[in-house]
Write a protein that holds these residues in place. Structure first.
Motif, PDB file in Angstrom:
ATOM      1  N   MET A   1       0.732  -1.181   0.042  1.00  0.00           N
ATOM      2  CA  MET A   1      -0.130  -0.010  -0.050  1.00  0.00           C
ATOM      3  C   MET A   1       0.956   1.348  -0.093  1.00  0.00           C
ATOM      4  O   MET A   1       0.305   2.412  -0.033  1.00  0.00           O
ATOM      5  N   GLY A   2       2.045   1.091  -0.125  1.00  0.00           N
ATOM      6  CA  GLY A   2       2.906   2.464   0.081  1.00  0.00           C
ATOM      7  C   GLY A   2       3.114   2.950   1.602  1.00  0.00           C
ATOM      8  O   GLY A   2       3.302   4.023   1.850  1.00  0.00           O
ATOM      9  N   GLU A   3       3.039   1.946   2.567  1.00  0.00           N
ATOM     10  CA  GLU A   3       3.674   1.946   3.575  1.00  0.00           C
ATOM     11  C   GLU A   3       5.101   2.851   3.852  1.00  0.00           C
ATOM     12  O   GLU A   3       5.689   2.392   3.343  1.00  0.00           O
ATOM     13  N   GLY A   4       5.210   3.747   4.886  1.00  0.00           N
ATOM     14  CA  GLY A   4       6.438   4.436   4.889  1.00  0.00           C
ATOM     15  C   GLY A   4       6.854   5.062   3.732  1.00  0.00           C
ATOM     16  O   GLY A   4       8.000   5.822   3.719  1.00  0.00           O
ATOM     17  N   ASP A   5       5.978   5.507   2.716  1.00  0.00           N
ATOM     18  CA  ASP A   5       6.067   6.359   1.593  1.00  0.00           C
ATOM     19  C   ASP A   5       6.106   7.777   2.065  1.00  0.00           C
ATOM     20  O   ASP A   5       5.172   8.070   2.372  1.00  0.00           O
ATOM     21  N   PRO A   6       7.163   8.413   1.946  1.00  0.00           N
ATOM     22  CA  PRO A   6       7.114   9.857   2.546  1.00  0.00           C
ATOM     23  C   PRO A   6       6.789  10.925   1.453  1.00  0.00           C
ATOM     24  O   PRO A   6       6.332  12.117   1.745  1.00  0.00           O
ATOM     25  N   HIS A   7       6.393  10.451   0.206  1.00  0.00           N
ATOM     26  CA  HIS A   7       5.736  11.487  -0.713  1.00  0.00           C
ATOM     27  C   HIS A   7       4.243  11.870  -0.784  1.00  0.00           C
ATOM     28  O   HIS A   7       3.671  10.919  -0.089  1.00  0.00           O
ATOM     29  N   ILE A   8       4.058  12.916  -1.036  1.00  0.00           N
ATOM     30  CA  ILE A   8       2.789  13.388  -1.478  1.00  0.00           C
ATOM     31  C   ILE A   8       2.209  13.194  -2.759  1.00  0.00           C
ATOM     32  O   ILE A   8       2.854  13.363  -3.789  1.00  0.00           O
ATOM     33  N   HIS A   9       1.121  12.567  -2.860  1.00  0.00           N
ATOM     34  CA  HIS A   9       0.620  12.024  -4.248  1.00  0.00           C
ATOM     35  C   HIS A   9      -0.514  12.867  -4.713  1.00  0.00           C
ATOM     36  O   HIS A   9      -1.060  13.639  -4.033  1.00  0.00           O
ATOM     37  N   VAL A  10      -1.047  12.495  -5.959  1.00  0.00           N
ATOM     38  CA  VAL A  10      -2.436  12.962  -6.432  1.00  0.00           C
ATOM     39  C   VAL A  10      -3.209  11.751  -6.574  1.00  0.00           C
ATOM     40  O   VAL A  10      -2.800  10.660  -6.789  1.00  0.00           O
ATOM     41  N   GLU A  11      -4.778  12.229  -6.413  1.00  0.00           N
ATOM     42  CA  GLU A  11      -5.598  11.024  -6.604  1.00  0.00           C
ATOM     43  C   GLU A  11      -5.677  10.542  -8.006  1.00  0.00           C
ATOM     44  O   GLU A  11      -5.185  11.313  -8.990  1.00  0.00           O
ATOM     45  N   VAL A  12      -5.816   9.194  -8.420  1.00  0.00           N
ATOM     46  CA  VAL A  12      -5.770   8.911  -9.928  1.00  0.00           C
ATOM     47  C   VAL A  12      -6.734   9.801 -10.745  1.00  0.00           C
ATOM     48  O   VAL A  12      -6.377  10.170 -11.830  1.00  0.00           O
ATOM     49  N   LYS A  13      -7.966  10.202  -9.956  1.00  0.00           N
ATOM     50  CA  LYS A  13      -8.994  10.963 -10.754  1.00  0.00           C
ATOM     51  C   LYS A  13      -8.856  12.308 -10.338  1.00  0.00           C
ATOM     52  O   LYS A  13      -9.557  13.165  -9.735  1.00  0.00           O
ATOM     53  N   ASP A  34     -18.349  10.008   4.072  1.00  0.00           N
ATOM     54  CA  ASP A  34     -17.126  10.047   4.582  1.00  0.00           C
ATOM     55  C   ASP A  34     -15.992  10.196   3.702  1.00  0.00           C
ATOM     56  O   ASP A  34     -16.529   8.943   2.520  1.00  0.00           O
ATOM     57  N   LEU A  35     -14.935  10.578   3.678  1.00  0.00           N
ATOM     58  CA  LEU A  35     -13.720  10.234   2.847  1.00  0.00           C
ATOM     59  C   LEU A  35     -13.159   8.939   3.011  1.00  0.00           C
ATOM     60  O   LEU A  35     -13.104   8.536   4.218  1.00  0.00           O
ATOM     61  N   PRO A  36     -12.733   8.170   1.953  1.00  0.00           N
ATOM     62  CA  PRO A  36     -12.095   7.173   2.048  1.00  0.00           C
ATOM     63  C   PRO A  36     -10.955   7.000   2.913  1.00  0.00           C
ATOM     64  O   PRO A  36     -10.125   8.287   2.795  1.00  0.00           O
ATOM     65  N   SER A  37     -10.556   6.072   3.685  1.00  0.00           N
ATOM     66  CA  SER A  37      -9.124   6.155   4.413  1.00  0.00           C
ATOM     67  C   SER A  37      -7.815   6.180   3.311  1.00  0.00           C
ATOM     68  O   SER A  37      -6.924   6.601   3.499  1.00  0.00           O
ATOM     69  N   THR A  38      -8.008   5.229   2.423  1.00  0.00           N
ATOM     70  CA  THR A  38      -6.972   5.161   1.070  1.00  0.00           C
ATOM     71  C   THR A  38      -7.597   5.506  -0.171  1.00  0.00           C
ATOM     72  O   THR A  38      -8.777   5.323  -0.423  1.00  0.00           O
ATOM     73  N   VAL A  39      -6.757   6.017  -0.932  1.00  0.00           N
ATOM     74  CA  VAL A  39      -7.196   6.217  -2.344  1.00  0.00           C
ATOM     75  C   VAL A  39      -6.142   5.638  -3.419  1.00  0.00           C
ATOM     76  O   VAL A  39      -4.988   5.562  -3.028  1.00  0.00           O
ATOM     77  N   VAL A  47      -2.619   4.818  -1.100  1.00  0.00           N
ATOM     78  CA  VAL A  47      -1.973   5.408   0.021  1.00  0.00           C
ATOM     79  C   VAL A  47      -3.327   6.331   0.756  1.00  0.00           C
ATOM     80  O   VAL A  47      -4.140   6.495   0.469  1.00  0.00           O
ATOM     81  N   PRO A  48      -2.735   6.623   2.154  1.00  0.00           N
ATOM     82  CA  PRO A  48      -3.750   7.282   3.037  1.00  0.00           C
ATOM     83  C   PRO A  48      -4.216   8.701   2.364  1.00  0.00           C
ATOM     84  O   PRO A  48      -3.296   9.227   1.764  1.00  0.00           O
TER      85      PRO A  48
END
Length: 115
Positions: A1-13, A34-39, A47-48
Motif C-alpha cells: 500500500m505505500g506504507e512508509g512512503d514519504p511522498h505526497i501524491h495525487v488521486e488517480v482522478k 465520509d472520505l475513504p481512508s486510502t485512495v 495511500v492514505p
C-alpha cells in the motif's frame, strides 16, 4: 500500500477528486459522506487520503506530478472541444478560459517547484 512512503501524491482522478465531489454534494444537498481512508494515486499506489493533494506545490511524487499534468491537459482539450460544439451549454470564450486555467495548472505540475 505505500506504507512508509514519504511522498505526497495525487488521486488517480485528480480532476474529479472524491473530496471535490463530496464538497459539491454537501453544498447542493446538505449531504456529506465520509472520505475513504486510502485512495488510488496517479502513480498506481494506494495511500492514505491524507498523503494526497491536488495542489502542485504540495505533490512530491514525480510520477503523480506527471499524471496530474497529463490529466489537466486532457481536460483542457476536452473543455475546448465541448465549447466549440453547436448548442454547447458553455460559450466558446468561457471554454477557452477554463482550458487555459487547466493548462496553467498542468504547467505548474510539470515544474519542479510546483508554484
Amino acid at each position: 500500500m505505500g506504507e512508509g512512503d514519504p511522498h505526497i501524491h495525487v488521486e488517480v482522478k485528480v480532476v474529479r477528486s472524491q473530496a471535490a465531489v463530496r464538497t459539491v454534494l454537501a453544498a447542493t444537498f446538505g449531504l456529506a459522506g465520509d472520505l475513504p481512508s486510502t485512495v488510488a494515486t496517479g502513480c498506481g499506489l494506494r495511500v492514505p487520503y491524507a498523503m494526497t493533494s491536488p495542489r502542485p506545490d504540495r505533490v512530491t511524487c514525480l510520477a503523480c506530478r506527471e499524471h496530474a499534468r497529463a490529466e489537466h491537459l486532457r481536460l483542457a482539450d476536452e473543455i475546448e472541444r465541448i465549447g466549440g460544439l453547436p448548442g454547447s451549454p458553455v460559450a466558446a470564450a468561457e471554454a477557452r478560459q477554463a482550458a487555459a486555467r487547466h493548462r496553467a495548472l498542468a504547467e505548474r505540475f510539470s515544474s519542479g517547484a510546483g508554484g
